[in-house]
Design a protein around this motif. Structure first.
Motif, PDB file in Angstrom:
ATOM      1  N   LYS A  76       0.926  -1.246  -0.100  1.00 42.28           N
ATOM      2  CA  LYS A  76       0.231  -0.082   0.254  1.00 42.28           C
ATOM      3  C   LYS A  76       1.020   1.316  -0.067  1.00 42.28           C
ATOM      4  O   LYS A  76       1.643   1.209   1.157  1.00 42.28           O
ATOM      5  N   VAL A  77       0.570   2.559  -0.485  1.00 35.09           N
ATOM      6  CA  VAL A  77       1.132   3.836  -0.724  1.00 35.09           C
ATOM      7  C   VAL A  77       0.174   4.466  -0.049  1.00 35.09           C
ATOM      8  O   VAL A  77      -0.480   4.376   0.157  1.00 35.09           O
ATOM      9  N   ALA A  78       1.322   4.896   1.544  1.00 33.54           N
ATOM     10  CA  ALA A  78       0.716   5.760   2.370  1.00 33.54           C
ATOM     11  C   ALA A  78       0.809   6.720   2.277  1.00 33.54           C
ATOM     12  O   ALA A  78      -0.345   7.873   2.819  1.00 33.54           O
ATOM     13  N   GLN A  79       2.367   7.606   1.541  1.00 36.83           N
ATOM     14  CA  GLN A  79       2.026   8.685   0.856  1.00 36.83           C
ATOM     15  C   GLN A  79       2.641   8.824  -0.233  1.00 36.83           C
ATOM     16  O   GLN A  79       3.353   8.519  -0.746  1.00 36.83           O
ATOM     17  N   ARG A  80       2.965  10.222  -0.515  1.00 38.01           N
ATOM     18  CA  ARG A  80       3.563  10.270  -1.999  1.00 38.01           C
ATOM     19  C   ARG A  80       3.956  11.675  -2.429  1.00 38.01           C
ATOM     20  O   ARG A  80       3.085  11.907  -2.269  1.00 38.01           O
ATOM     21  N   ALA A  81       4.978  12.341  -2.783  1.00 36.18           N
ATOM     22  CA  ALA A  81       5.857  13.590  -3.263  1.00 36.18           C
ATOM     23  C   ALA A  81       6.418  14.217  -3.965  1.00 36.18           C
ATOM     24  O   ALA A  81       7.104  12.565  -4.664  1.00 36.18           O
ATOM     25  N   SER A  82       6.150  14.470  -5.183  1.00 37.65           N
ATOM     26  CA  SER A  82       6.444  14.474  -6.396  1.00 37.65           C
ATOM     27  C   SER A  82       7.217  15.716  -6.582  1.00 37.65           C
ATOM     28  O   SER A  82       7.533  16.817  -5.844  1.00 37.65           O
ATOM     29  N   GLY A  83       8.961  15.440  -7.038  1.00 34.32           N
ATOM     30  CA  GLY A  83       9.176  17.084  -7.884  1.00 34.32           C
ATOM     31  C   GLY A  83      10.492  16.910  -8.444  1.00 34.32           C
ATOM     32  O   GLY A  83      11.286  16.033  -7.970  1.00 34.32           O
ATOM     33  N   ASP A  88      17.326  17.061 -12.964  1.00 33.76           N
ATOM     34  CA  ASP A  88      17.237  17.000 -14.949  1.00 33.76           C
ATOM     35  C   ASP A  88      16.022  17.551 -15.778  1.00 33.76           C
ATOM     36  O   ASP A  88      15.892  17.374 -17.141  1.00 33.76           O
ATOM     37  N   GLY A  89      15.476  18.392 -14.797  1.00 30.68           N
ATOM     38  CA  GLY A  89      14.105  18.824 -15.297  1.00 30.68           C
ATOM     39  C   GLY A  89      12.837  17.580 -15.222  1.00 30.68           C
ATOM     40  O   GLY A  89      11.802  18.235 -15.626  1.00 30.68           O
ATOM     41  N   ASN A  90      13.035  16.368 -14.968  1.00 39.17           N
ATOM     42  CA  ASN A  90      11.789  15.684 -15.330  1.00 39.17           C
ATOM     43  C   ASN A  90      11.527  15.310 -13.571  1.00 39.17           C
ATOM     44  O   ASN A  90      12.591  14.611 -13.073  1.00 39.17           O
ATOM     45  N   PRO A  91       9.887  15.803 -12.978  1.00 40.00           N
ATOM     46  CA  PRO A  91       9.616  15.410 -11.157  1.00 40.00           C
ATOM     47  C   PRO A  91      10.320  13.672 -11.030  1.00 40.00           C
ATOM     48  O   PRO A  91       9.923  13.053 -11.749  1.00 40.00           O
ATOM     49  N   GLU A  92      10.330  13.114  -9.916  1.00 42.77           N
ATOM     50  CA  GLU A  92      10.549  11.891  -9.548  1.00 42.77           C
ATOM     51  C   GLU A  92       9.532  12.075  -8.254  1.00 42.77           C
ATOM     52  O   GLU A  92       9.059  13.221  -8.182  1.00 42.77           O
ATOM     53  N   THR A  93       8.985  10.996  -8.055  1.00 43.90           N
ATOM     54  CA  THR A  93       7.955   9.899  -7.162  1.00 43.90           C
ATOM     55  C   THR A  93       8.686   9.513  -5.669  1.00 43.90           C
ATOM     56  O   THR A  93       9.721   9.207  -5.956  1.00 43.90           O
ATOM     57  N   VAL A  94       8.170  10.483  -4.598  1.00 44.95           N
ATOM     58  CA  VAL A  94       8.952   9.512  -3.345  1.00 44.95           C
ATOM     59  C   VAL A  94       8.290   9.272  -2.848  1.00 44.95           C
ATOM     60  O   VAL A  94       6.877   9.773  -2.437  1.00 44.95           O
ATOM     61  N   ALA A  95       7.641   7.875  -2.974  1.00 44.49           N
ATOM     62  CA  ALA A  95       6.167   7.514  -2.554  1.00 44.49           C
ATOM     63  C   ALA A  95       6.773   6.105  -0.622  1.00 44.49           C
ATOM     64  O   ALA A  95       7.897   5.983  -0.101  1.00 44.49           O
ATOM     65  N   VAL A  96       5.794   6.577   0.019  1.00 45.85           N
ATOM     66  CA  VAL A  96       6.152   5.742   1.250  1.00 45.85           C
ATOM     67  C   VAL A  96       5.272   4.608   1.184  1.00 45.85           C
ATOM     68  O   VAL A  96       4.565   4.516   1.392  1.00 45.85           O
ATOM     69  N   VAL A 129      14.438   4.223   3.211  1.00 44.42           N
ATOM     70  CA  VAL A 129      14.152   3.823   4.182  1.00 44.42           C
ATOM     71  C   VAL A 129      14.179   2.259   3.969  1.00 44.42           C
ATOM     72  O   VAL A 129      12.758   2.394   3.115  1.00 44.42           O
ATOM     73  N   GLU A 130      14.729   1.446   4.495  1.00 45.52           N
ATOM     74  CA  GLU A 130      14.344  -0.175   4.393  1.00 45.52           C
ATOM     75  C   GLU A 130      12.798  -0.143   5.543  1.00 45.52           C
ATOM     76  O   GLU A 130      13.232  -0.337   6.734  1.00 45.52           O
ATOM     77  N   ALA A 131      11.891  -1.325   5.915  1.00 40.27           N
ATOM     78  CA  ALA A 131      11.190  -1.570   5.988  1.00 40.27           C
ATOM     79  C   ALA A 131      11.545  -2.127   7.339  1.00 40.27           C
ATOM     80  O   ALA A 131      11.267  -2.025   8.542  1.00 40.27           O
ATOM     81  N   THR A 132      13.049  -3.076   7.231  1.00 40.55           N
ATOM     82  CA  THR A 132      13.660  -3.741   8.321  1.00 40.55           C
ATOM     83  C   THR A 132      14.333  -2.206   9.288  1.00 40.55           C
ATOM     84  O   THR A 132      14.834  -2.925  10.414  1.00 40.55           O
ATOM     85  N   GLN A 133      14.067  -1.383   9.052  1.00 36.78           N
ATOM     86  CA  GLN A 133      14.729  -0.445   9.756  1.00 36.78           C
ATOM     87  C   GLN A 133      13.102   0.069  10.710  1.00 36.78           C
ATOM     88  O   GLN A 133      13.424   0.467  11.900  1.00 36.78           O
ATOM     89  N   GLN A 134      12.204  -0.098  10.156  1.00 36.93           N
ATOM     90  CA  GLN A 134      11.150  -0.306  11.560  1.00 36.93           C
ATOM     91  C   GLN A 134      10.609   1.252  11.740  1.00 36.93           C
ATOM     92  O   GLN A 134      10.920   0.919  13.229  1.00 36.93           O
ATOM     93  N   LYS A 135      10.614   1.637  11.038  1.00 33.00           N
ATOM     94  CA  LYS A 135       9.755   3.364  10.961  1.00 33.00           C
ATOM     95  C   LYS A 135       8.879   2.946  10.328  1.00 33.00           C
ATOM     96  O   LYS A 135       8.163   2.594  10.176  1.00 33.00           O
ATOM     97  N   ASN A 136       8.040   3.745  10.959  1.00 35.94           N
ATOM     98  CA  ASN A 136       6.500   5.024  10.357  1.00 35.94           C
ATOM     99  C   ASN A 136       7.215   6.058   9.584  1.00 35.94           C
ATOM    100  O   ASN A 136       7.878   6.996  10.358  1.00 35.94           O
ATOM    101  N   VAL A 137       6.871   6.807   8.723  1.00 29.28           N
ATOM    102  CA  VAL A 137       7.234   7.648   8.325  1.00 29.28           C
ATOM    103  C   VAL A 137       5.870   9.167   8.047  1.00 29.28           C
ATOM    104  O   VAL A 137       4.875   8.386   8.326  1.00 29.28           O
ATOM    105  N   THR A 138       5.998  10.293   8.266  1.00 26.56           N
ATOM    106  CA  THR A 138       4.682  11.089   8.316  1.00 26.56           C
ATOM    107  C   THR A 138       6.030  12.491   7.829  1.00 26.56           C
ATOM    108  O   THR A 138       6.842  12.566   7.965  1.00 26.56           O
ATOM    109  N   GLY A 139       4.941  13.338   7.520  1.00 24.38           N
ATOM    110  CA  GLY A 139       5.426  15.278   7.011  1.00 24.38           C
ATOM    111  C   GLY A 139       6.114  14.274   5.498  1.00 24.38           C
ATOM    112  O   GLY A 139       6.957  15.462   6.104  1.00 24.38           O
ATOM    113  N   LEU A 140       6.009  13.877   5.068  1.00 21.63           N
ATOM    114  CA  LEU A 140       6.728  13.361   3.478  1.00 21.63           C
ATOM    115  C   LEU A 140       6.742  14.743   2.526  1.00 21.63           C
ATOM    116  O   LEU A 140       5.741  15.157   2.518  1.00 21.63           O
TER     117      LEU A 140
END
Length: 190
Positions: A76-83, A88-96, A129-140
């Motif tokens: 499940k994609v919980a959060q996403r942000a792009s820029g 290079d002029g093309n946006p990337e997406t960061v997905a949690v 961030v790897e899932a094995t690090q046992q983190k939850n992400v907020t404020g992306l």
């Protein structure tokens, strides 16, 4: 009471033919103005080096295959942000992303996505961030070519997964071909 003498001029008495001629002239002016309008404006920005930037949309996080072992459960994609992170002029997406769990708080992984060679799907190009690090992400967020987020974690295995007790405000920036964690506050208790 006397009125000043005004000559009887023909154009001071409007007849229907005058109104018709005026309306026809105005319609011609409006039609000509419509034909002479400039083309549609397009906004472009320049990539480094003065070249026009690409206008490709950001990758769709829902189309990526994530390297996350969910034991057969979906992701499940919980959060996403792009820029544009690499300039290079093309946006990337960061997905949690996390495994779709029936209950509890599954750990998150954070991935950077770009378009595949065909441009049809997103592909993972970096793991922040790897899932094995046992983190939850907020404020992306993606701002000024940097990824920022708050990582919530646990000080020991005895802490219930519902209630993280540590918080790190972090950011990553693309430098020399990889994402470098550029800011990290000291781990704080929540």
């Amino acid at each position: 009471m006397q009125h000043p003498a005004v000559p009887d001029l023909a154009h001071t008495h409007a007849r229907p033919v005058h109104w018709l001629a005026t309306a026809t002239a105005m319609a011609a002016v409006i039609a000509a103005a419509g034909l002479l309008q400039p083309g549609a404006a397009t906004a472009t920005s320049a990539a480094p080096g003065g070249e026009p930037a690409a206008t490709r949309p950001a990758p769709d996080a829902a189309t990526a295959d994530y390297p996350l072992d969910c034991g057969g459960a979906p992701t499940k994609v919980a959060q996403r942000a792009s820029g544009d992170l690499d300039g290079d002029g093309n946006p990337e997406t960061v997905a949690v992303v996390h495994c779709e769990a029936g209950s509890g708080t599954p750990p998150h992984a954070v991935y950077v996505l770009t378009h595949d060679k065909k441009g049809d799907h997103a592909r993972v190009v970096a793991t922040l961030v790897e899932a094995t690090q046992q983190k939850n992400v907020t404020g992306l967020a993606v701002r000024d070519r940097a990824v920022t987020a708050t990582l919530l974690g646990y000080s020991s295995p005895d802490v219930p997964s519902c209630c993280p007790d540590q918080r790190d405000d972090v950011s990553w920036r693309w430098q020399s071909g990889s994402f470098v964690r550029t800011a990290q506050a000291d781990a704080r208790s929540v």
